[in-house]
Design an enzyme around this catalytic site. Structure first.
Site, PDB file in Angstrom:
ATOM      1  N   GLY A 221       0.792  -1.231   0.000  1.00 35.46           N
ATOM      2  CA  GLY A 221       0.000   0.000   0.000  1.00 35.46           C
ATOM      3  C   GLY A 221       0.824   1.281   0.000  1.00 35.46           C
ATOM      4  O   GLY A 221       0.265   2.377  -0.038  1.00 35.46           O
ATOM      5  N   GLU A 262       4.692  -5.958   1.535  1.00 34.33           N
ATOM      6  CA  GLU A 262       4.294  -6.377   0.179  1.00 34.33           C
ATOM      7  C   GLU A 262       4.044  -5.197  -0.747  1.00 34.33           C
ATOM      8  O   GLU A 262       2.933  -5.019  -1.242  1.00 34.33           O
ATOM      9  CB  GLU A 262       2.959  -7.135   0.281  1.00 34.33           C
ATOM     10  CG  GLU A 262       3.049  -8.607   0.340  1.00 34.33           C
ATOM     11  CD  GLU A 262       1.668  -9.203   0.619  1.00 34.33           C
ATOM     12  OE1 GLU A 262       0.659  -8.667   0.138  1.00 34.33           O
ATOM     13  OE2 GLU A 262       1.622 -10.174   1.360  1.00 34.33           O
ATOM     14  N   PRO A 263       5.039  -4.354  -0.984  1.00 30.56           N
ATOM     15  CA  PRO A 263       4.788  -3.199  -1.846  1.00 30.56           C
ATOM     16  C   PRO A 263       4.671  -3.595  -3.313  1.00 30.56           C
ATOM     17  O   PRO A 263       5.425  -4.449  -3.794  1.00 30.56           O
ATOM     18  CB  PRO A 263       6.041  -2.334  -1.641  1.00 30.56           C
ATOM     19  CG  PRO A 263       7.109  -3.322  -1.298  1.00 30.56           C
ATOM     20  CD  PRO A 263       6.438  -4.433  -0.538  1.00 30.56           C
ATOM     21  N   GLY A 264       3.716  -3.034  -4.015  1.00 31.45           N
ATOM     22  CA  GLY A 264       3.609  -3.226  -5.456  1.00 31.45           C
ATOM     23  C   GLY A 264       3.937  -1.904  -6.132  1.00 31.45           C
ATOM     24  O   GLY A 264       5.013  -1.704  -6.710  1.00 31.45           O
ATOM     25  N   ARG A 265       2.999  -0.966  -5.985  1.00 30.77           N
ATOM     26  CA  ARG A 265       3.112   0.333  -6.641  1.00 30.77           C
ATOM     27  C   ARG A 265       4.459   1.028  -6.365  1.00 30.77           C
ATOM     28  O   ARG A 265       5.092   1.565  -7.275  1.00 30.77           O
ATOM     29  CB  ARG A 265       1.997   1.248  -6.125  1.00 30.77           C
ATOM     30  CG  ARG A 265       1.918   2.604  -6.825  1.00 30.77           C
ATOM     31  CD  ARG A 265       0.870   3.504  -6.161  1.00 30.77           C
ATOM     32  NE  ARG A 265      -0.308   2.813  -5.761  1.00 30.77           N
ATOM     33  CZ  ARG A 265      -1.414   2.686  -6.515  1.00 30.77           C
ATOM     34  NH1 ARG A 265      -1.447   3.237  -7.702  1.00 30.77           N
ATOM     35  NH2 ARG A 265      -2.466   2.013  -6.062  1.00 30.77           N
ATOM     36  N   TYR A 305     -10.832   4.611 -11.479  1.00 35.00           N
ATOM     37  CA  TYR A 305     -10.746   5.210 -10.131  1.00 35.00           C
ATOM     38  C   TYR A 305     -10.739   6.736 -10.158  1.00 35.00           C
ATOM     39  O   TYR A 305     -10.442   7.357  -9.136  1.00 35.00           O
ATOM     40  CB  TYR A 305      -9.444   4.802  -9.435  1.00 35.00           C
ATOM     41  CG  TYR A 305      -9.064   3.355  -9.531  1.00 35.00           C
ATOM     42  CD1 TYR A 305      -9.821   2.362  -8.920  1.00 35.00           C
ATOM     43  CD2 TYR A 305      -7.904   2.972 -10.218  1.00 35.00           C
ATOM     44  CE1 TYR A 305      -9.438   1.036  -8.990  1.00 35.00           C
ATOM     45  CE2 TYR A 305      -7.516   1.640 -10.290  1.00 35.00           C
ATOM     46  CZ  TYR A 305      -8.292   0.683  -9.675  1.00 35.00           C
ATOM     47  OH  TYR A 305      -7.911  -0.627  -9.753  1.00 35.00           O
ATOM     48  N   CYS A 332     -14.413   3.678 -27.887  1.00 35.75           N
ATOM     49  CA  CYS A 332     -15.732   4.228 -28.196  1.00 35.75           C
ATOM     50  C   CYS A 332     -16.628   4.343 -26.957  1.00 35.75           C
ATOM     51  O   CYS A 332     -17.711   3.762 -26.908  1.00 35.75           O
ATOM     52  CB  CYS A 332     -16.418   3.409 -29.276  1.00 35.75           C
ATOM     53  SG  CYS A 332     -16.645   1.723 -28.752  1.00 35.75           S
ATOM     54  N   GLU A 333     -16.142   5.037 -25.948  1.00 39.28           N
ATOM     55  CA  GLU A 333     -16.956   5.353 -24.763  1.00 39.28           C
ATOM     56  C   GLU A 333     -16.605   6.766 -24.311  1.00 39.28           C
ATOM     57  O   GLU A 333     -15.428   7.154 -24.348  1.00 39.28           O
ATOM     58  CB  GLU A 333     -16.655   4.366 -23.621  1.00 39.28           C
ATOM     59  CG  GLU A 333     -17.068   2.947 -23.939  1.00 39.28           C
ATOM     60  CD  GLU A 333     -17.112   2.038 -22.701  1.00 39.28           C
ATOM     61  OE1 GLU A 333     -17.343   2.553 -21.579  1.00 39.28           O
ATOM     62  OE2 GLU A 333     -16.918   0.833 -22.879  1.00 39.28           O
ATOM     63  N   TYR A 361       0.221  -0.836 -12.315  1.00 37.98           N
ATOM     64  CA  TYR A 361      -1.185  -1.010 -12.695  1.00 37.98           C
ATOM     65  C   TYR A 361      -1.492  -0.299 -14.017  1.00 37.98           C
ATOM     66  O   TYR A 361      -2.588   0.201 -14.231  1.00 37.98           O
ATOM     67  CB  TYR A 361      -2.116  -0.532 -11.570  1.00 37.98           C
ATOM     68  CG  TYR A 361      -1.802  -1.194 -10.240  1.00 37.98           C
ATOM     69  CD1 TYR A 361      -2.075  -2.542 -10.051  1.00 37.98           C
ATOM     70  CD2 TYR A 361      -1.196  -0.488  -9.202  1.00 37.98           C
ATOM     71  CE1 TYR A 361      -1.766  -3.170  -8.852  1.00 37.98           C
ATOM     72  CE2 TYR A 361      -0.886  -1.116  -7.998  1.00 37.98           C
ATOM     73  CZ  TYR A 361      -1.174  -2.448  -7.833  1.00 37.98           C
ATOM     74  OH  TYR A 361      -0.859  -3.078  -6.656  1.00 37.98           O
TER      75      TYR A 361
HETATM   76  N1  LLP Z   1      -0.667  -7.268  -1.202  1.00 37.83           N
HETATM   77  C1  LLP Z   1      -1.931  -7.597  -1.536  1.00 37.83           C
HETATM   78  C2  LLP Z   1      -2.552  -8.757  -0.925  1.00 37.83           C
HETATM   79  C3  LLP Z   1      -2.638  -6.814  -2.473  1.00 37.83           C
HETATM   80  O1  LLP Z   1      -3.886  -7.148  -2.786  1.00 37.83           O
HETATM   81  C4  LLP Z   1      -2.001  -5.699  -3.057  1.00 37.83           C
HETATM   82  C5  LLP Z   1      -2.717  -4.870  -4.034  1.00 37.83           C
HETATM   83  C6  LLP Z   1      -0.673  -5.411  -2.680  1.00 37.83           C
HETATM   84  C7  LLP Z   1      -0.044  -6.202  -1.753  1.00 37.83           C
HETATM   85  C8  LLP Z   1       0.097  -4.273  -3.275  1.00 37.83           C
HETATM   86  O2  LLP Z   1      -0.489  -3.032  -3.060  1.00 37.83           O
HETATM   87  P1  LLP Z   1       0.308  -1.697  -3.473  1.00 37.83           P
HETATM   88  O3  LLP Z   1       1.572  -1.660  -2.665  1.00 37.83           O
HETATM   89  O4  LLP Z   1       0.592  -1.770  -4.920  1.00 37.83           O
HETATM   90  O5  LLP Z   1      -0.612  -0.596  -3.137  1.00 37.83           O
HETATM   91  N2  LLP Z   1      -5.282  -1.263  -9.449  1.00 37.83           N
HETATM   92  C9  LLP Z   1      -5.206  -0.351  -8.313  1.00 37.83           C
HETATM   93  C10 LLP Z   1      -4.460  -0.930  -7.155  1.00 37.83           C
HETATM   94  C11 LLP Z   1      -5.004  -2.285  -6.693  1.00 37.83           C
HETATM   95  C12 LLP Z   1      -4.203  -2.940  -5.621  1.00 37.83           C
HETATM   96  C13 LLP Z   1      -4.648  -4.351  -5.379  1.00 37.83           C
HETATM   97  N3  LLP Z   1      -3.923  -5.043  -4.378  1.00 37.83           N
HETATM   98  C14 LLP Z   1      -4.618   0.973  -8.791  1.00 37.83           C
HETATM   99  O6  LLP Z   1      -4.303   1.106  -9.977  1.00 37.83           O
HETATM  100  O7  LLP Z   1      -4.507   1.908  -8.003  1.00 37.83           O
END
Ligand code: LLP
Length: 402
Positions: A221, A262-265, A305, A332-333, A361
């Site tokens: 997050g 668990e960072p993604g973004r 979003y 086309c939206e 994402y």
């Molecule tokens: N761990 C779990 C279990 C998750 O479901 C997620 C994201 C993460 C870690 C990583 O979260 P982050 O660090 O990236 O915030 N599509 C959306 C974001 C959806 C996130 C879903 N789960 C967007 O574009 O903002």
């Protein structure tokens, strides 16, 4: 921050690889990895990159080189992780509502699995009695940039409520399961660390109900500024987290428990830009539209979003004039809007549109809607070479399954 490409290089990349195009910067990617692995220098911390943000295998390889592990939430993500070289014990399968056969496949791979409901725990118990398992709890608080991405608290499908701890224990006993860890994820994109720390306190409280846990996964997050906000203060977050974790460890029976984040973004967002081409300029009643080839099949975040992404125009023939445009794509939206009422450099057809913070994402949520191709992906390496790391879809590749 956004300076890894000059304007001329953007033109050249589009000439070489076509438009639209995702472009990633190796140096920024590695820098963000280091910031996360260095977050808690005094604690036993593993960083699990959440690959849903971007599953490109070349990026995963670099993330592995930086010492991160990964999560997976589908067999597809698991396969890309394996292809990038991650070993089974470097992957956690953090899933939601999976079928029994999917569970069986994960078990075959020898990957640790986290389930997030009592009924999924039952399914697992029947399938693998005596096995190791992680359980995802809902810590009762959530955070995130939009309701759709808040995954903790009272209005979400995720996690097991704290009130069901006794039931969890019963199922664990019934199937002689070994609870090796617990995890949580309260939502996506916080810039103020207080809600995260609050969530951590709650999961640690839940941990005290279980002896001998080896893993406590605090979730992801970690946000990045899309719209000029202050950056997430990692130094302060580190101090606060360290304090809370130290207090917990003082009382907990297993001092060797490993904390995961668990960072993604945070890992991939800022290393990526999206390049596109201006295809038309027109007035429709009160609005001046700048049309380009970046539809919401390429970048879905704005329509899904209402997300803000900084947009800039790179002029082929520079002038200092500015104009307010609503930037739209080729789908086309009417909702196909990349940015509303943006004051930008005056644009002409064939100028270039650059969209920032597109590494997370972006491609991973791209689709073939309207039967348009998903774009190609290019990496700018440390020595500033460009390499193609994913091909654009072709008409043939899109027809392959029919
Ligand atoms: N761990 C779990 C279990 C998750 O479901 C997620 C994201 C993460 C870690 C990583 O979260 P982050 O660090 O990236 O915030 N599509 C959306 C974001 C959806 C996130 C879903 N789960 C967007 O574009 O903002």
């Amino acid at each position: 921050m956004h300076d890894f490409l000059t304007k001329e290089e953007c033109f050249e990349l589009l000439n070489k690889y076509g438009s639209p195009l995702y472009v990633y910067d190796e140096e920024t990617l590695r820098q963000r990895c280091k910031e996360m692995t260095g977050l808690l220098p005094n604690k036993h911390l593993f960083v699990d990159y959440s690959v849903k943000a971007n599953t490109n295998i070349r990026l995963l390889e670099m993330i592995k080189e930086e010492g991160l592990h990964v999560d997976a939430m589908s067999l597809g993500e698991l396969a890309s992780n394996k292809k990038a070289g991650f070993k089974s014990d470097e992957i956690i399968y953090v899933c939601n509502n999976i079928t029994e056969s999917e569970m069986r496949e994960v078990l075959k791979e020898g990957v640790l699995l986290s389930v997030d409901s009592l009924s999924q725990l039952e399914t697992y118990g029947k399938l693998n009695p005596g096995g190791d398992i992680i359980i995802r709890f809902n810590p009762g608080v959530g955070a995130g940039h939009h309701d759709k991405v808040i995954t903790g608290g009272k209005k979400t499908k995720f996690g097991v409520q704290k009130e069901f701890i006794d039931d969890v224990k019963k199922v664990l006993k019934k199937y002689n399961l070994n609870l090796v860890g617990i995890n949580q994820h309260i939502g996506s994109l916080f810039l103020d660390y207080n809600s995260y720390v609050e969530g951590v306190k709650n999961i640690l409280e839940i941990a005290t109900h279980f002896k001998g846990l080896k893993i406590i996964d605090l979730g992801g997050g970690f946000g990045v500024p899309y719209h000029g906000e202050d950056r997430l203060d990692l130094d302060k977050l580190s101090i606060e987290l360290d304090k809370v974790l130290t207090e917990f460890l003082d009382k907990y029976d297993n001092k060797d428990v490993i904390f995961y984040i668990e960072p993604g973004r945070y890992i991939v967002c800022e290393c990526g830009v999206l390049l596109g081409t201006v295809t038309s300029i027109k007035d429709n009643y009160d609005t001046k539209y700048l049309g380009c080839d970046i539809g919401f099949n390429v970048l879905m975040r704005p329509i899904l979003y209402d997300s803000y992404h900084e947009i800039e125009i790179l002029q082929r023939k520079p002038n200092n004039r500015k104009e307010t445009y609503t930037v739209v794509g080729n789908i086309c939206e009417s909702g196909d809007i990349l940015g509303k009422d943006r004051l930008l450099k005056k644009a002409n057809v064939d100028d270039v549109v650059i969209v920032y913070n597109a590494g997370a994402y972006g491609y991973s949520m791209a689709s073939n809607y309207n039967l348009r191709s998903r774009p190609a992906e290019v990496l700018i390496t440390k020595d500033h070479k460009d390499i193609l790391i994913r091909k654009r879809d072709t008409i043939e590749s899109m027809m392959n399954y029919e």
